[in-house]
Design an enzyme around this catalytic site. Sequence first.
Site, PDB file in Angstrom:
ATOM      1  N   TYR A   1       0.743  -1.315   0.113  1.00  0.00           N
ATOM      2  CA  TYR A   1       0.052  -0.010   0.041  1.00  0.00           C
ATOM      3  C   TYR A   1       0.854   1.287  -0.044  1.00  0.00           C
ATOM      4  O   TYR A   1       0.330   2.325  -0.501  1.00  0.00           O
ATOM      5  CB  TYR A   1      -0.889  -0.013   0.991  1.00  0.00           C
ATOM      6  CG  TYR A   1      -2.038  -0.849   0.636  1.00  0.00           C
ATOM      7  CD1 TYR A   1      -2.302  -2.461   1.571  1.00  0.00           C
ATOM      8  CD2 TYR A   1      -3.199  -0.649  -0.112  1.00  0.00           C
ATOM      9  CE1 TYR A   1      -3.215  -3.095   0.904  1.00  0.00           C
ATOM     10  CE2 TYR A   1      -4.112  -1.450  -0.399  1.00  0.00           C
ATOM     11  CZ  TYR A   1      -4.048  -2.629  -0.067  1.00  0.00           C
ATOM     12  OH  TYR A   1      -5.067  -3.422  -0.411  1.00  0.00           O
TER      13      TYR A   1
ATOM     14  N   HIS B   1     -14.482   0.900  -2.145  1.00  0.00           N
ATOM     15  CA  HIS B   1     -13.529   0.280  -1.779  1.00  0.00           C
ATOM     16  C   HIS B   1     -12.494   0.760  -0.757  1.00  0.00           C
ATOM     17  O   HIS B   1     -11.710   0.302  -0.539  1.00  0.00           O
ATOM     18  CB  HIS B   1     -12.830  -0.369  -2.859  1.00  0.00           C
ATOM     19  CG  HIS B   1     -13.814  -1.421  -3.672  1.00  0.00           C
ATOM     20  ND1 HIS B   1     -13.145  -1.905  -4.871  1.00  0.00           N
ATOM     21  CD2 HIS B   1     -14.991  -1.897  -3.302  1.00  0.00           C
ATOM     22  CE1 HIS B   1     -14.493  -2.695  -5.489  1.00  0.00           C
ATOM     23  NE2 HIS B   1     -15.241  -2.844  -4.489  1.00  0.00           N
TER      24      HIS B   1
ATOM     25  N   THR C   1     -14.675  -0.175 -16.092  1.00  0.00           N
ATOM     26  CA  THR C   1     -14.460  -1.476 -15.050  1.00  0.00           C
ATOM     27  C   THR C   1     -14.494  -2.622 -15.570  1.00  0.00           C
ATOM     28  O   THR C   1     -15.443  -2.885 -16.579  1.00  0.00           O
ATOM     29  CB  THR C   1     -15.290  -1.164 -13.711  1.00  0.00           C
ATOM     30  OG1 THR C   1     -15.638  -2.315 -12.921  1.00  0.00           O
ATOM     31  CG2 THR C   1     -16.818  -0.867 -14.342  1.00  0.00           C
ATOM     32  N   SER C   2     -14.145  -3.635 -15.206  1.00  0.00           N
ATOM     33  CA  SER C   2     -14.227  -5.054 -15.829  1.00  0.00           C
ATOM     34  C   SER C   2     -15.512  -5.885 -15.384  1.00  0.00           C
ATOM     35  O   SER C   2     -15.705  -6.893 -16.123  1.00  0.00           O
ATOM     36  CB  SER C   2     -13.078  -5.946 -15.712  1.00  0.00           C
ATOM     37  OG  SER C   2     -12.797  -6.307 -14.416  1.00  0.00           O
TER      38      SER C   2
ATOM     39  N   ASN D   1     -15.861   1.476 -21.810  1.00  0.00           N
ATOM     40  CA  ASN D   1     -14.791   0.600 -21.385  1.00  0.00           C
ATOM     41  C   ASN D   1     -13.835   0.313 -22.482  1.00  0.00           C
ATOM     42  O   ASN D   1     -14.436   0.172 -23.837  1.00  0.00           O
ATOM     43  CB  ASN D   1     -15.287  -0.792 -20.777  1.00  0.00           C
ATOM     44  CG  ASN D   1     -14.286  -1.219 -19.594  1.00  0.00           C
ATOM     45  OD1 ASN D   1     -14.135  -0.462 -18.802  1.00  0.00           O
ATOM     46  ND2 ASN D   1     -14.056  -2.399 -19.935  1.00  0.00           N
TER      47      ASN D   1
HETATM   48  N1  APR Z   1     -10.592   3.757 -20.572  1.00  0.00           N
HETATM   49  C1  APR Z   1     -11.663   2.933 -20.202  1.00  0.00           C
HETATM   50  N2  APR Z   1     -11.639   1.838 -19.881  1.00  0.00           N
HETATM   51  C2  APR Z   1     -10.164   1.126 -19.484  1.00  0.00           C
HETATM   52  C3  APR Z   1      -9.277   2.302 -19.901  1.00  0.00           C
HETATM   53  C4  APR Z   1      -9.257   3.511 -20.245  1.00  0.00           C
HETATM   54  N3  APR Z   1      -8.353   4.544 -20.608  1.00  0.00           N
HETATM   55  N4  APR Z   1      -7.997   1.330 -19.569  1.00  0.00           N
HETATM   56  C5  APR Z   1      -8.406   0.150 -19.250  1.00  0.00           C
HETATM   57  N5  APR Z   1      -9.864   0.155 -19.335  1.00  0.00           N
HETATM   58  C6  APR Z   1     -10.650  -0.607 -18.885  1.00  0.00           C
HETATM   59  C7  APR Z   1      -9.943  -2.292 -19.078  1.00  0.00           C
HETATM   60  O1  APR Z   1     -10.503  -2.948 -20.248  1.00  0.00           O
HETATM   61  C8  APR Z   1     -10.821  -3.182 -17.825  1.00  0.00           C
HETATM   62  O2  APR Z   1     -11.926  -3.744 -18.298  1.00  0.00           O
HETATM   63  O3  APR Z   1     -10.884  -0.959 -17.296  1.00  0.00           O
HETATM   64  C9  APR Z   1     -11.091  -2.167 -16.834  1.00  0.00           C
HETATM   65  C10 APR Z   1     -10.382  -2.316 -15.703  1.00  0.00           C
HETATM   66  O4  APR Z   1     -10.716  -3.388 -15.011  1.00  0.00           O
HETATM   67  P1  APR Z   1     -10.068  -4.030 -13.614  1.00  0.00           P
HETATM   68  O5  APR Z   1      -8.613  -3.600 -13.667  1.00  0.00           O
HETATM   69  O6  APR Z   1     -10.544  -5.328 -13.285  1.00  0.00           O
HETATM   70  O7  APR Z   1     -10.519  -2.942 -12.507  1.00  0.00           O
HETATM   71  P2  APR Z   1     -11.874  -2.880 -11.882  1.00  0.00           P
HETATM   72  O8  APR Z   1     -12.873  -3.086 -12.532  1.00  0.00           O
HETATM   73  O9  APR Z   1     -11.915  -1.257 -11.120  1.00  0.00           O
HETATM   74  O10 APR Z   1     -11.664  -3.786 -10.604  1.00  0.00           O
HETATM   75  C11 APR Z   1     -12.614  -3.669  -9.424  1.00  0.00           C
HETATM   76  O11 APR Z   1     -11.271  -5.439  -8.307  1.00  0.00           O
HETATM   77  O12 APR Z   1      -8.906  -5.814  -7.766  1.00  0.00           O
HETATM   78  C12 APR Z   1     -10.284  -5.351  -7.303  1.00  0.00           C
HETATM   79  O13 APR Z   1     -10.700  -3.825  -5.594  1.00  0.00           O
HETATM   80  C13 APR Z   1     -10.327  -3.918  -6.776  1.00  0.00           C
HETATM   81  O14 APR Z   1     -11.600  -2.133  -6.991  1.00  0.00           O
HETATM   82  C14 APR Z   1     -11.044  -3.157  -7.807  1.00  0.00           C
HETATM   83  C15 APR Z   1     -12.007  -3.890  -8.119  1.00  0.00           C
END
Ligand code: APR
Length: 248
Positions: A63, A116, A194-195, A219
């Site tokens: 962290y 979170h 977000t994925s 996304n």
């Molecule tokens: N613009 C839009 N989308 C983007 C960009 C961008 N510049 N860059 C990446 N992405 C997309 C990717 O395609 C992916 O689907 O953002 C998404 C990020 O997904 P993750 O890495 O899974 O992040 P997130 O969805 O925030 O994860 C949720 O999981 O690890 C835990 O607690 C953590 O808050 C996090 C949670």
Amino acid sequence: MSDKIEIDRDTWVLVLTGAGVSAESGIPTFRASPDGLWENHKIEDVASPEGFADNPALVWRFYSERRAKAKSVEPNPGHHALVALEEKLGDRFLLATQNVDGLHGRAGSRRLVEIHGNLFKTRCSTCERDPFDDEDLYASNEVPGCGKCAERGDFGLLRPHIVWFGEMLDPRDLHRISRFMANAPKLLFIAAGTSGAVYPAAGFVNNARKFGARTVLINADAADNGAEFHRWIQGKSGAVLPELFDVR
Ligand code: APR
């Protein structure tokens, strides 16, 4: 970009953001690297109560590194576009973020729910003291102790104020989001960067649709819950968000 999203006077807008919104600021997303590892540790193992119990110094190093990175970058046009939308809509707008980097707050978002937690807040893993602001970076083998516990002759380890894997989100946050959805005369739900892999955030789109919401995903890649959205705008949030809204 093809067409804007019209927001009329009785539409309320709920936005959910994820790591993709901070990617253009230089903060890596979680599932980009195929191995999803940090120092050969699975993130789920480090960001967990078990990981903290097992090796609190390693968790604090993880962290502290993320704190240093988040401090070294700036909000990007995607963050600023959401501030501009909040300024236009006022209490018809709410931003829920999965991101803990603090960039929405630094950009000026105020109607913000950090579901979170936040990298720059610390709390005691033992006593009930409130989370407090903390930008300190801890040396690789240092684990900060709780001063309030020490005053009572007890011992408590400080921990990041982050919702770890296996932990519950703050019910007050979830209540605020569900009340917003329920009270909206018309609801527009937007997820960006977000994925859709982690619940309950990945289920917000389903909740919103129960309230008749229009739902839009912005996304870079297809999301795990992509099929739940009426519309997917494939692109970078820093390019799409500033041009997206037509507030009537
Ligand atoms: N613009 C839009 N989308 C983007 C960009 C961008 N510049 N860059 C990446 N992405 C997309 C990717 O395609 C992916 O689907 O953002 C998404 C990020 O997904 P993750 O890495 O899974 O992040 P997130 O969805 O925030 O994860 C949720 O999981 O690890 C835990 O607690 C953590 O808050 C996090 C949670």
